[in-house]
Design an enzyme around this catalytic site. Sequence first.
Site, PDB file in Angstrom:
ATOM      1  N   GLY A  11       0.833  -1.146   0.044  1.00  0.00           N
ATOM      2  CA  GLY A  11       0.174  -0.056  -0.077  1.00  0.00           C
ATOM      3  C   GLY A  11       0.748   1.254  -0.069  1.00  0.00           C
ATOM      4  N   ARG A  21      12.994  10.685  -3.668  1.00  0.00           N
ATOM      5  CA  ARG A  21      13.807  11.883  -3.992  1.00  0.00           C
ATOM      6  C   ARG A  21      15.266  11.946  -3.220  1.00  0.00           C
ATOM      7  NH1 ARG A  21      14.245  16.515  -0.880  1.00  0.00           N
ATOM      8  NH2 ARG A  21      14.796  18.680  -1.937  1.00  0.00           N
ATOM      9  N   ARG A  72       0.967  -4.879  -5.280  1.00  0.00           N
ATOM     10  CA  ARG A  72       1.115  -6.001  -4.488  1.00  0.00           C
ATOM     11  C   ARG A  72       1.318  -7.233  -5.480  1.00  0.00           C
ATOM     12  NH1 ARG A  72      -3.133  -3.714  -0.903  1.00  0.00           N
ATOM     13  NH2 ARG A  72      -1.898  -2.895   0.829  1.00  0.00           N
ATOM     14  N   ASP A 103       5.913  -4.926   5.792  1.00  0.00           N
ATOM     15  CA  ASP A 103       6.730  -6.173   6.334  1.00  0.00           C
ATOM     16  C   ASP A 103       6.754  -7.164   5.116  1.00  0.00           C
ATOM     17  OD1 ASP A 103       4.063  -6.450   6.671  1.00  0.00           O
ATOM     18  OD2 ASP A 103       4.198  -8.147   8.121  1.00  0.00           O
ATOM     19  N   THR A 126       4.338   2.702   5.454  1.00  0.00           N
ATOM     20  CA  THR A 126       3.141   2.287   5.404  1.00  0.00           C
ATOM     21  C   THR A 126       2.299   3.145   6.312  1.00  0.00           C
ATOM     22  OG1 THR A 126       1.425   0.751   6.568  1.00  0.00           O
ATOM     23  CG2 THR A 126       3.909   0.411   6.924  1.00  0.00           C
ATOM     24  N   ILE A 127       1.040   3.458   5.980  1.00  0.00           N
ATOM     25  CA  ILE A 127       0.097   4.271   6.862  1.00  0.00           C
ATOM     26  C   ILE A 127      -0.345   3.640   8.226  1.00  0.00           C
ATOM     27  CG2 ILE A 127      -0.875   5.735   5.266  1.00  0.00           C
ATOM     28  CD1 ILE A 127      -3.501   4.491   5.738  1.00  0.00           C
ATOM     29  N   ASP A 128       0.052   2.350   8.370  1.00  0.00           N
ATOM     30  CA  ASP A 128      -0.556   1.520   9.507  1.00  0.00           C
ATOM     31  C   ASP A 128       0.444   1.502  10.793  1.00  0.00           C
ATOM     32  OD1 ASP A 128      -2.257   0.672   7.602  1.00  0.00           O
ATOM     33  OD2 ASP A 128      -1.258  -1.202   7.107  1.00  0.00           O
ATOM     34  N   ASP A 130       2.644  -0.636  11.735  1.00  0.00           N
ATOM     35  CA  ASP A 130       2.628  -1.653  12.250  1.00  0.00           C
ATOM     36  C   ASP A 130       3.939  -2.644  12.171  1.00  0.00           C
ATOM     37  OD1 ASP A 130       2.782  -2.098   9.502  1.00  0.00           O
ATOM     38  OD2 ASP A 130       1.132  -3.389   9.222  1.00  0.00           O
ATOM     39  N   ARG A 172      -5.032  -1.816   8.975  1.00  0.00           N
ATOM     40  CA  ARG A 172      -4.916  -3.219   8.950  1.00  0.00           C
ATOM     41  C   ARG A 172      -5.199  -3.892  10.206  1.00  0.00           C
ATOM     42  NH1 ARG A 172      -2.780  -6.168   4.238  1.00  0.00           N
ATOM     43  NH2 ARG A 172      -2.144  -4.346   3.353  1.00  0.00           N
ATOM     44  N   GLU A 188     -14.413  10.341  21.805  1.00  0.00           N
ATOM     45  CA  GLU A 188     -14.748   9.893  23.511  1.00  0.00           C
ATOM     46  C   GLU A 188     -14.501   8.538  23.582  1.00  0.00           C
ATOM     47  OE1 GLU A 188     -16.449  12.155  21.801  1.00  0.00           O
ATOM     48  OE2 GLU A 188     -16.290  13.713  23.232  1.00  0.00           O
ATOM     49  N   LYS A 214     -21.791  16.158  28.169  1.00  0.00           N
ATOM     50  CA  LYS A 214     -21.519  15.899  26.884  1.00  0.00           C
ATOM     51  C   LYS A 214     -22.772  15.520  26.130  1.00  0.00           C
ATOM     52  CE  LYS A 214     -16.659  15.006  26.387  1.00  0.00           C
ATOM     53  NZ  LYS A 214     -15.718  14.353  25.598  1.00  0.00           N
ATOM     54  N   ARG A 244     -24.452   7.807  13.399  1.00  0.00           N
ATOM     55  CA  ARG A 244     -24.156   7.853  12.095  1.00  0.00           C
ATOM     56  C   ARG A 244     -22.626   7.178  11.968  1.00  0.00           C
ATOM     57  NH1 ARG A 244     -28.419   9.331  11.771  1.00  0.00           N
ATOM     58  NH2 ARG A 244     -29.539  10.850  10.663  1.00  0.00           N
TER      59      ARG A 244
HETATM   60  P1  ADP Z   1       3.170  -4.556   2.796  1.00  0.00           P
HETATM   61  O1  ADP Z   1       4.620  -4.433   2.129  1.00  0.00           O
HETATM   62  O2  ADP Z   1       2.597  -3.263   2.865  1.00  0.00           O
HETATM   63  O3  ADP Z   1       3.279  -5.479   4.132  1.00  0.00           O
HETATM   64  P2  ADP Z   1       2.227  -6.857   1.359  1.00  0.00           P
HETATM   65  O4  ADP Z   1       2.312  -7.592   2.388  1.00  0.00           O
HETATM   66  O5  ADP Z   1       1.221  -6.817   0.325  1.00  0.00           O
HETATM   67  O6  ADP Z   1       2.341  -5.350   1.498  1.00  0.00           O
HETATM   68  O7  ADP Z   1       3.593  -7.107   0.419  1.00  0.00           O
HETATM   69  C1  ADP Z   1       3.816  -6.452  -0.743  1.00  0.00           C
HETATM   70  C2  ADP Z   1       4.645  -7.203  -1.709  1.00  0.00           C
HETATM   71  O8  ADP Z   1       5.734  -7.665  -1.142  1.00  0.00           O
HETATM   72  C3  ADP Z   1       3.580  -8.472  -2.273  1.00  0.00           C
HETATM   73  O9  ADP Z   1       2.643  -8.257  -3.129  1.00  0.00           O
HETATM   74  C4  ADP Z   1       4.841  -9.400  -2.798  1.00  0.00           C
HETATM   75  O10 ADP Z   1       5.153  -8.889  -4.046  1.00  0.00           O
HETATM   76  C5  ADP Z   1       5.890  -9.162  -1.689  1.00  0.00           C
HETATM   77  N1  ADP Z   1       6.080 -10.175  -0.757  1.00  0.00           N
HETATM   78  C6  ADP Z   1       5.077 -10.041   0.289  1.00  0.00           C
HETATM   79  N2  ADP Z   1       5.415 -11.003   1.310  1.00  0.00           N
HETATM   80  C7  ADP Z   1       6.341 -11.772   0.597  1.00  0.00           C
HETATM   81  C8  ADP Z   1       7.195 -12.901   0.960  1.00  0.00           C
HETATM   82  N3  ADP Z   1       7.054 -13.839   1.692  1.00  0.00           N
HETATM   83  N4  ADP Z   1       8.379 -13.348   0.113  1.00  0.00           N
HETATM   84  C9  ADP Z   1       8.401 -12.599  -1.001  1.00  0.00           C
HETATM   85  N5  ADP Z   1       7.993 -11.578  -1.270  1.00  0.00           N
HETATM   86  C10 ADP Z   1       6.802 -11.104  -0.724  1.00  0.00           C
HETATM   87  O1  F6P Z   2      -1.541  -1.387   4.415  1.00  0.00           O
HETATM   88  C1  F6P Z   2      -2.113   0.132   4.133  1.00  0.00           C
HETATM   89  C2  F6P Z   2      -3.627  -0.289   3.990  1.00  0.00           C
HETATM   90  O2  F6P Z   2      -4.087   1.238   3.809  1.00  0.00           O
HETATM   91  C3  F6P Z   2      -4.306  -0.666   5.189  1.00  0.00           C
HETATM   92  O3  F6P Z   2      -4.521   0.063   6.091  1.00  0.00           O
HETATM   93  C4  F6P Z   2      -5.567  -1.157   4.619  1.00  0.00           C
HETATM   94  O4  F6P Z   2      -6.058  -2.443   5.248  1.00  0.00           O
HETATM   95  C5  F6P Z   2      -5.221  -1.660   3.236  1.00  0.00           C
HETATM   96  O5  F6P Z   2      -3.930  -1.042   2.799  1.00  0.00           O
HETATM   97  C6  F6P Z   2      -6.052  -1.386   2.149  1.00  0.00           C
HETATM   98  O6  F6P Z   2      -5.753  -2.027   0.888  1.00  0.00           O
HETATM   99  P1  F6P Z   2      -6.078  -1.701  -0.487  1.00  0.00           P
HETATM  100  O7  F6P Z   2      -5.764  -0.245  -0.834  1.00  0.00           O
HETATM  101  O8  F6P Z   2      -5.751  -2.692  -1.283  1.00  0.00           O
HETATM  102  O9  F6P Z   2      -7.784  -1.770  -0.531  1.00  0.00           O
END
Ligand code: ADP
Ligand code: F6P
Length: 320
Positions: A11, A21, A72, A103, A126-128, A130, A172, A188, A214, A244
């Site tokens: 993502g 850059r 991906r 990761d 990543t914005i997550d 994580d 995520r 809240e 509140k 909502r």
């Molecule tokens: P993020 O890097 O944000 O965690 P993904 O888990 O979707 O996102 O991984 C991004 C890309 O990295 C995957 O589409 C794939 O090309 C590669 N990748 C992910 N896991 C593996 C792995 N175990 N071995 C090799 N490449 C990987």
């Molecule tokens: O990993 C970044 C992220 O925006 C997560 O927060 C979210 O769960 C996911 O990617 C959304 O993925 P996609 O853009 O494929 O819908």
Amino acid sequence: MKKIAVLTSGGDAPGMNACIRAVVRAGIFNGFEVYGVKRGYNGLITDDMERLEMRSVSSIIQRGGTMLYSARCLEFKTPEGQAVAIENMKRRGIDGLIVIGGDGSFRGACAITNQCGIPTVGIPGTIDNDLAYTDFTLGFDTAANTVVSLINNIRDTMTSHSRMSVIEVMGRNCGDLALYSGIAGGAEVIIVPEVPVTAEEVISRIEASRSKGKVSCIIVIAEGVKDFESKLEVIRERLHADMRVSVLGHIQRGGSPTMRDRLLASQFGTRAVELLMENKGSRAVGIRNDQIIDMDIIEAVEMPRKFNKELYEMAKILAM
Ligand code: ADP
Ligand code: F6P
């Protein structure tokens, strides 16, 4: 080492452009030819890459997204896909690779170094937020600020109508985006996957805040929280709330990066180039206690996440 390549994967995140850059300019400054690979690992498999010059990265520091595009790429997870990618890198004489992503992308980088010895460096994008080994990932600050701004807007109208708003944010399986933006937006209630809560707990907290005067209520919930719909229904009914729901979606993943993300991107990119200059491979760059650090990429990926329970408890007190 003469030629290095950079790619963005998974993502996208605000700050990726600023990081590209930094890699290009620090790389050229240090005597490398720098190649930009398109669409993550896809570009390695299809040999879609181009040489980047100082001016190729002009005027991108302020832009969200990634000029190299991201993807991906499932094919890269297969031994066959990796073999083609490595073959292409070798043919072009690529001596080092910088991967900006999460990761999964880091695991891809490891696969390359393990199989052919080409050094790789991971930059957390990543914005997550994580990845446990780094206090912050690239894009998290911008996304959190975007969410805060959206919470502000929603609060205006919720207050006017004495309503309850449920705001779902990305992340995520990680609750950081909900936690940090929820605190800064004055939510809240903040609900995250790391801390299970019952409908009763949420109801009693909202009742307590109502008893203190509140009239509106914002619940920020992380997308990683599973099966909460029925609990929301119980909360709505018991509190007779005019509720909502807003799912913020990809609006929180775009936009111009904050100063903090631009700075982090510049520091991460520069350190990654330095590591390649030292011929160090399989490293991950991060930030801890305001210091730029690097460590073994597999250890980085496998480090268990620690949720910031102190911030979470503080949020409960301040939300009253
Ligand atoms: P993020 O890097 O944000 O965690 P993904 O888990 O979707 O996102 O991984 C991004 C890309 O990295 C995957 O589409 C794939 O090309 C590669 N990748 C992910 N896991 C593996 C792995 N175990 N071995 C090799 N490449 C990987
Ligand atoms: O990993 C970044 C992220 O925006 C997560 O927060 C979210 O769960 C996911 O990617 C959304 O993925 P996609 O853009 O494929 O819908």
